[in-house]
Design a protein around this motif. Structure first.
Motif, PDB file in Angstrom:
ATOM      1  N   GLN A 114      56.715  -7.907  26.880  1.00 40.16           N
ATOM      2  CA  GLN A 114      55.474  -7.256  26.490  1.00 40.16           C
ATOM      3  C   GLN A 114      54.630  -6.944  27.711  1.00 40.16           C
ATOM      4  O   GLN A 114      54.652  -7.674  28.703  1.00 40.16           O
ATOM      5  N   ASN A 115      53.848  -5.858  27.631  1.00 44.13           N
ATOM      6  CA  ASN A 115      52.933  -5.465  28.691  1.00 44.13           C
ATOM      7  C   ASN A 115      51.505  -5.502  28.158  1.00 44.13           C
ATOM      8  O   ASN A 115      51.200  -4.852  27.157  1.00 44.13           O
ATOM      9  N   VAL A 116      50.664  -6.262  28.829  1.00 40.23           N
ATOM     10  CA  VAL A 116      49.272  -6.404  28.410  1.00 40.23           C
ATOM     11  C   VAL A 116      48.375  -5.979  29.568  1.00 40.23           C
ATOM     12  O   VAL A 116      48.453  -6.539  30.669  1.00 40.23           O
ATOM     13  N   LEU A 117      47.543  -4.975  29.332  1.00 36.83           N
ATOM     14  CA  LEU A 117      46.604  -4.495  30.334  1.00 36.83           C
ATOM     15  C   LEU A 117      45.302  -5.282  30.208  1.00 36.83           C
ATOM     16  O   LEU A 117      44.707  -5.331  29.127  1.00 36.83           O
ATOM     17  N   VAL A 118      44.872  -5.909  31.293  1.00 38.18           N
ATOM     18  CA  VAL A 118      43.629  -6.686  31.303  1.00 38.18           C
ATOM     19  C   VAL A 118      42.631  -5.987  32.220  1.00 38.18           C
ATOM     20  O   VAL A 118      42.933  -5.725  33.391  1.00 38.18           O
ATOM     21  N   ILE A 119      41.459  -5.681  31.681  1.00 41.35           N
ATOM     22  CA  ILE A 119      40.434  -4.953  32.416  1.00 41.35           C
ATOM     23  C   ILE A 119      39.180  -5.812  32.499  1.00 41.35           C
ATOM     24  O   ILE A 119      38.712  -6.335  31.487  1.00 41.35           O
ATOM     25  N   GLY A 120      38.625  -5.961  33.691  1.00 42.37           N
ATOM     26  CA  GLY A 120      37.347  -6.637  33.864  1.00 42.37           C
ATOM     27  C   GLY A 120      36.254  -5.594  33.985  1.00 42.37           C
ATOM     28  O   GLY A 120      36.307  -4.733  34.860  1.00 42.37           O
TER      29      GLY A 120
END
Length: 529
Positions: free
Chosen positions: A62-68
């Motif tokens: 799985q690919n999870v994009l995390v944005i701050g």
């Protein structure tokens, strides 16, 4: 008498049963209330903004994009960040969780990276035109809304990588601060004393001491300041602080793991996390978030890696280096770890998918890159990190043939280096990358000292010896009497006897060498430049 005693016993048992039942009901009701609270905390973004031309869903990890986000909207206003209420992405990474659920890697994408941004949906429903060579973080600001535009950033990452992003998570300043407090703080390290003026260069003065050099535990506002500060450390750039952000995330993971599955510790963390998050609809409930979190529980700290997409400076911006970056995306798509292991296994069967045994990626090499290496204007010092006589002089000669100015050669203090190391000072990252083209697989790191230094290891000794032998055999076969070519010398046919660069699709070994593991020393490799 006996009947009375029996009735009393029965009454006590029945009372105890009622108390136990009441306790279970209260506990269940409390858990239900907590679950409703966590569900109520979670915000989702509109999936209608996702591209209609997305990469196909993979069968691997799985690919999870995390944005701050550094928006000052809401409770973020007292914590610093961007001006106004427009959401901006201050940091971002793509987390790939391998199919075997025993490995994971977070790939940082610098906010100043020049990328192509596909058409994106504005809050009013209209769509923008695509843009080329735009700053990566500008995708999040499309529409200028307080919560930003996660769908546009997700579309941009999918276009950049060719990977389908399964989930996207946005974390704001307020939530980040609360999460660090909920775990009791995170251990970090500073390479030098840091002052208020380093956090805010517009202050006009150095100000008071913000962080003392060395290890310390930070939480709340101090944790936020740690991951945001960039001036006065390394080369002072946005990309210069990425390694400190990666070290912080490693420390946060380590702290959560150390506390174990303790409800007293996890519930405040879950509450803080869900209040701070905006997620895609696929993660839009406490059940879904818990399920995803539990899927990561068997990943050991050493098998959680942090890297930065292969990059180079392009003026004040950052450019992605190809084909290295393309090889990285290909390795993730194939569920192959950065050190070449097949992590696409089906854990329920105890073996990799398809029944094949996991094996390292082939260490194939392609011919030398067609574009010549030019070291004009770049000065380098060379040290011999081995006991091989004359190796530094050999490397220096190869550098000089490509136009580099060699400041000097000598022996390293420690002479048992297996891997060649290239160190660069502030503002010399681009020069180091150019030097690295002559030393494939070298470990590259930023240091405080000025200049660029190459400390050659046994890998260079082996590669140059093989190249010389190959060149000598070629010369004998063609009737040449000029002797074998030295490493770095180009032959008459345009081929080079230098160690060649990795083939497209084969991950460069320096990517693995520069990766951080979640169990690494918190004081190691804290800045580029």
């Amino acid at each position: 008498m006996s009947g009375s005693r029996g009735g009393g016993t029965h009454h006590r048992v029945r009372t105890a049963t009622f108390v136990a039942m009441a306790f279970v009901v209260l506990l269940t009701a409390g858990a239900g209330w907590l679950w409703l609270r966590l569900n109520g905390n979670i915000s989702t973004f509109d999936a209608d903004g996702l591209s209609k031309n997305r990469p196909g869903a993979g069968v691997a990890g799985q690919n999870v994009l995390v944005i701050g986000s550094d928006s000052r909207a809401g409770g973020n206003s007292g914590l610093g960040g961007g001006e106004g209420d427009v959401g901006r992405s201050d940091t971002a990474f793509l987390l790939h969780v391998y199919r075997d659920r025993e490995h994971a890697i977070a790939v940082s994408i610098p906010r100043d990276t020049l990328v192509d941004i596909p058409p994106c949906r504005r809050p009013d429903g209209s769509w923008t035109s695509g843009r080329t060579r735009a700053m990566f973080n500008s995708a999040f600001s499309v529409g200028e809304s307080a919560k930003g535009n996660p769908a546009c950033t997700q579309n941009t990452v999918e276009k950049l990588t060719g990977l389908r992003v399964d989930h996207t998570v946005v974390v704001d300043f307020e939530g980040f601060s609360a999460m660090t407090s909920a775990v009791g703080g995170v251990e970090v390290c500073l390479p030098k004393d840091v002052y208020q003026g380093d956090l805010d260069p517009h202050r006009g003065s150095r100000g008071g001491l913000l962080f003392a050099k060395g290890q310390q535990t930070v939480s709340g506002q101090k944790a936020l300041d740690y991951v945001r500060v960039r001036h006065g450390i390394g080369d002072g750039s946005d990309i210069g602080r990425i390694q400190r952000q990666q070290a912080f995330l490693a420390g946060l993971i380590k702290k959560v793991r150390a506390q174990g599955f303790n409800p007293a510790a996890l519930l405040p963390l879950a509450d803080a996390a869900t209040r701070s998050m905006t997620v895609d609809p696929g993660l839009g409930s406490a059940d879904k978030l818990l399920s995803f979190a539990m899927s990561l529980k068997d990943i050991g700290l050493h098998d959680i890696k942090f890297i930065t997409v292969p990059w180079r400076y392009e003026g004040d911006r950052v450019d992605i280096v190809r084909p290295e970056a393309d090889a990285l995306w290909a390795s993730l798509k194939a569920d192959r770890t950065i050190d070449g292991k097949d992590a696409g296994g089906d854990r329920s069967k105890g073996r990799p998918a398809g029944g094949a045994q996991a094996s390292p990626a082939p260490a194939s090499r392609a011919p030398a890159p067609q574009e010549p290496v030019s070291g004009e204007g770049v000065s380098v010092s060379v040290a011999n990190g081995t006991r091989v006589t004359g190796l530094a002089a050999r490397a220096a000669a190869a550098l000089e043939r490509h136009g580099f100015a060699v400041d000097g050669t000598g022996n390293a203090v420690v002479r048992n280096a297996g891997t060649t190391v290239i160190e660069f000072g502030p503002g010399r990252a681009a020069d180091a990358r150019t030097v690295a083209r002559l030393f494939p697989g070298a470990f590259i790191r930023g240091v405080a000292a000025d200049g660029v230094t190459v400390t050659v290891g046994r890998d260079y000794a082996s590669a140059s010896a093989s190249a010389s032998a190959s060149a000598g055999a070629s010369g004998s076969a063609s009737g040449s009497t000029s002797g074998s070519a030295s490493p770095g010398a180009a032959g008459s046919g345009g081929s080079s006897a230098e160690p060649s660069a990795p083939a497209p699709g084969t991950l460069s070994t320096d990517v693995a060498a520069t990766a951080r593991s979640a169990d690494d020393d918190p004081c190691a490799n804290l800045s580029y430049g």
